[in-house]
Scaffold this active site. Structure first.
Site, PDB file in Angstrom:
ATOM      1  CE  LYS A  82      -6.257  -2.228 -17.544  1.00  0.00           C
ATOM      2  NZ  LYS A  82      -5.951  -3.116 -17.044  1.00  0.00           N
ATOM      3  CE  LYS A  91       0.843   0.842 -18.607  1.00  0.00           C
ATOM      4  NZ  LYS A  91       0.076   0.480 -17.847  1.00  0.00           N
ATOM      5  CE  LYS A 145      -0.971  -7.730 -21.751  1.00  0.00           C
ATOM      6  NZ  LYS A 145      -1.602  -8.157 -20.666  1.00  0.00           N
TER       7      LYS A 145
HETATM    8  P1  TYM Z   1      -0.953  -6.912 -17.044  1.00  0.00           P
HETATM    9  O1  TYM Z   1      -1.467  -7.982 -17.476  1.00  0.00           O
HETATM   10  O2  TYM Z   1      -1.319  -5.468 -17.483  1.00  0.00           O
HETATM   11  O3  TYM Z   1       0.608  -6.670 -17.168  1.00  0.00           O
HETATM   12  C1  TYM Z   1       1.503  -7.796 -16.777  1.00  0.00           C
HETATM   13  C2  TYM Z   1       2.679  -7.209 -16.118  1.00  0.00           C
HETATM   14  O4  TYM Z   1       3.644  -6.474 -16.877  1.00  0.00           O
HETATM   15  C3  TYM Z   1       3.823  -5.167 -16.431  1.00  0.00           C
HETATM   16  N1  TYM Z   1       3.730  -4.164 -17.312  1.00  0.00           N
HETATM   17  C4  TYM Z   1       5.000  -3.526 -17.534  1.00  0.00           C
HETATM   18  N2  TYM Z   1       6.244  -3.280 -17.043  1.00  0.00           N
HETATM   19  C5  TYM Z   1       6.924  -2.415 -17.558  1.00  0.00           C
HETATM   20  N3  TYM Z   1       6.718  -1.411 -18.476  1.00  0.00           N
HETATM   21  C6  TYM Z   1       5.400  -1.414 -19.130  1.00  0.00           C
HETATM   22  N4  TYM Z   1       5.161  -0.745 -20.090  1.00  0.00           N
HETATM   23  C7  TYM Z   1       4.413  -2.371 -18.623  1.00  0.00           C
HETATM   24  N5  TYM Z   1       3.208  -2.886 -19.051  1.00  0.00           N
HETATM   25  C8  TYM Z   1       2.834  -3.893 -18.252  1.00  0.00           C
HETATM   26  C9  TYM Z   1       2.757  -4.969 -15.531  1.00  0.00           C
HETATM   27  O5  TYM Z   1       2.988  -4.203 -14.316  1.00  0.00           O
HETATM   28  C10 TYM Z   1       2.592  -6.461 -15.105  1.00  0.00           C
HETATM   29  O6  TYM Z   1       3.533  -6.841 -13.946  1.00  0.00           O
HETATM   30  N6  TYM Z   1      -3.153  -6.378 -12.630  1.00  0.00           N
HETATM   31  C11 TYM Z   1      -2.135  -7.083 -13.216  1.00  0.00           C
HETATM   32  C12 TYM Z   1      -2.426  -8.706 -13.322  1.00  0.00           C
HETATM   33  C13 TYM Z   1      -2.400  -9.335 -12.085  1.00  0.00           C
HETATM   34  C14 TYM Z   1      -1.554  -9.400 -11.023  1.00  0.00           C
HETATM   35  C15 TYM Z   1      -1.986  -9.953  -9.873  1.00  0.00           C
HETATM   36  C16 TYM Z   1       0.004  -9.002 -10.741  1.00  0.00           C
HETATM   37  C17 TYM Z   1      -3.651 -10.010 -11.600  1.00  0.00           C
HETATM   38  N7  TYM Z   1      -3.502 -10.275 -10.344  1.00  0.00           N
HETATM   39  C18 TYM Z   1      -1.537 -10.132  -8.650  1.00  0.00           C
HETATM   40  C19 TYM Z   1       0.434  -9.362  -9.586  1.00  0.00           C
HETATM   41  C20 TYM Z   1      -0.207  -9.968  -8.572  1.00  0.00           C
HETATM   42  C21 TYM Z   1      -1.990  -6.837 -14.795  1.00  0.00           C
HETATM   43  O7  TYM Z   1      -2.774  -5.957 -15.161  1.00  0.00           O
HETATM   44  O8  TYM Z   1      -1.021  -7.076 -15.508  1.00  0.00           O
END
Ligand code: TYM
Length: 346
Positions: free
Chosen positions: A122, A206, A209
């Site tokens: 990132k 992957k 977004k």
């Molecule tokens: P974020 O917002 O990037 O993504 C949300 C969730 O979607 C999953 N994800 C995917 N799963 C499968 N294939 C993909 N291409 C894909 N892209 C995204 C992510 O693995 C995630 O589960 N850091 C986290 C947010 C967060 C969090 C936490 C999660 C903050 N604190 C505590 C769990 C526990 C994040 O960036 O998610």
């Protein structure tokens, strides 16, 4: 990192997870996270939040942020989360996340954070220009989880490293403050073919977004026509589908589409191949498009309906925040005591 074998945690089981309000939600978020949240709420006490503190590690337009939070909440509800079962709330409404994160910043080691691949991705070429928040992002994530003493964290594959770090931080805290078993060592739930959904344009990247090509992903708010069109345009190869998954090893785009099909039908990729072996993408893609439209279309429709009534979403978020604060505060009080902070009579 510490390497003692921890004693088993005997506290109650809790699920926690979150999604950042930093862009349109897509099929990867849905299959990797949202679907699992809805399933787990029936089994274990579940806390699901909108990670707005994490979102501002990159610039977010202040005039839009609250609506972005509502959009994620709408996606949670449209995917089946029930506010009577799961606690749904905005992260910034529960101050204990940030307070615990500070303490954990003092527990985590620079060397541990230096290994985080997501920060490297990132921050890109110019890491000196990234926010300090982006660097300590995984520590806040550990605080999100540990403030509820969560034991299970449903996430996509890309969050595995952050979960390993959370375990290391929990273990070091327990050790440093002589409180064996205070924090559980949470487990990442990443099973299933939807844990790593890849881009529709490049099977080695992957689904994300932040991909500049909208054709690379199926957004939850895409209509059924857009879904069909994006699947028609998805990159594939000319060979028919084989009989075994093993034969898809060097065909990442084909493997991805089979994995998406399997995840959408809650089957294994091997079962999907039993049905489609010998058929080309001319036959497979229309079936996949129908399936994706049937699964995602109603989610998008329900999101649009919910977003037409933001006051109702706000009621859900406010009630969830109150419950989350009540669950988080005892942990924070215990942490303050363990660290030795001043308190009346102490
Ligand atoms: P974020 O917002 O990037 O993504 C949300 C969730 O979607 C999953 N994800 C995917 N799963 C499968 N294939 C993909 N291409 C894909 N892209 C995204 C992510 O693995 C995630 O589960 N850091 C986290 C947010 C967060 C969090 C936490 C999660 C903050 N604190 C505590 C769990 C526990 C994040 O960036 O998610």
């Amino acid at each position: 990192m510490t390497d003692q074998t921890p004693a088993p945690y005997t506290g109650s089981q809790r699920v926690l997870s979150g999604v950042q309000p930093s862009g349109a939600l897509h099929l990867g978020n849905y299959l990797g996270a949202l679907v699992k949240f809805a399933r787990l709420q029936h089994e274990i006490e579940t806390f699901i939040f909108v990670a707005d503190l994490h979102a501002i590690t990159a610039w977010q337009e202040p005039a839009k942020l609250a609506d972005q939070v509502r959009e994620i909440a709408a996606a949670y509800l449209a995917s089946g989360l029930d506010p009577a079962k799961a606690t749904i709330f905005p992260q910034s409404a529960v101050g204990a996340h940030a307070e615990l994160a500070w303490v954990l910043n003092c527990v985590a080691r620079l060397g541990w954070l230096d290994r985080m691949t997501q920060f490297k991705e990132k921050s890109g070429q110019h890491k000196e220009r990234a926010s300090v928040g982006l660097y300590t992002y995984p520590v806040l994530q550990a605080a999100d989880i540990l403030i509820y003493k969560a034991t299970q964290v449903p996430v996509g594959e890309d969050q595995r490293q952050h979960l390993e770090l959370t375990r290391d931080i929990a273990q070091k805290f327990n050790h440093d403050f002589g409180a064996e078993n205070f924090f559980p060592l949470p487990e990442a739930l990443t099973q299933g073919p939807g844990a790593r959904v890849m881009s529709l344009r490049d099977g080695s990247a992957k689904m994300s977004k932040s991909d500049p090509s909208d054709n690379s992903r199926l957004n939850l708010l895409d209509g059924v026509d857009a879904i069909a069109q994006k699947i028609r345009k998805a990159k594939t190869d000319a060979a028919p589908l084989p009989e075994t998954i093993h034969e898809l090893a060097d065909r990442p785009e084909a493997l991805n589409l089979v994995g998406i099909y399997a995840a959408l039908e809650d089957r294994t990729p091997a079962e999907v191949l039993v049905e489609f072996a010998g058929q080309g993408f001319g036959a497979f893609k229309p079936k996949l498009a129908d399936l994706a439209a049937a699964r995602l279309g109603p989610v998008g429709d329900e999101m649009r309906r919910l977003l037409g009534d933001p006051a109702e979403i706000d009621r859900v978020l406010a009630a969830g925040a109150e419950r989350a604060r009540a669950a988080a505060e005892p942990t924070l009080a215990e942490v303050k005591q363990l660290v030795g902070f001043w308190g009346p009579g102490r």
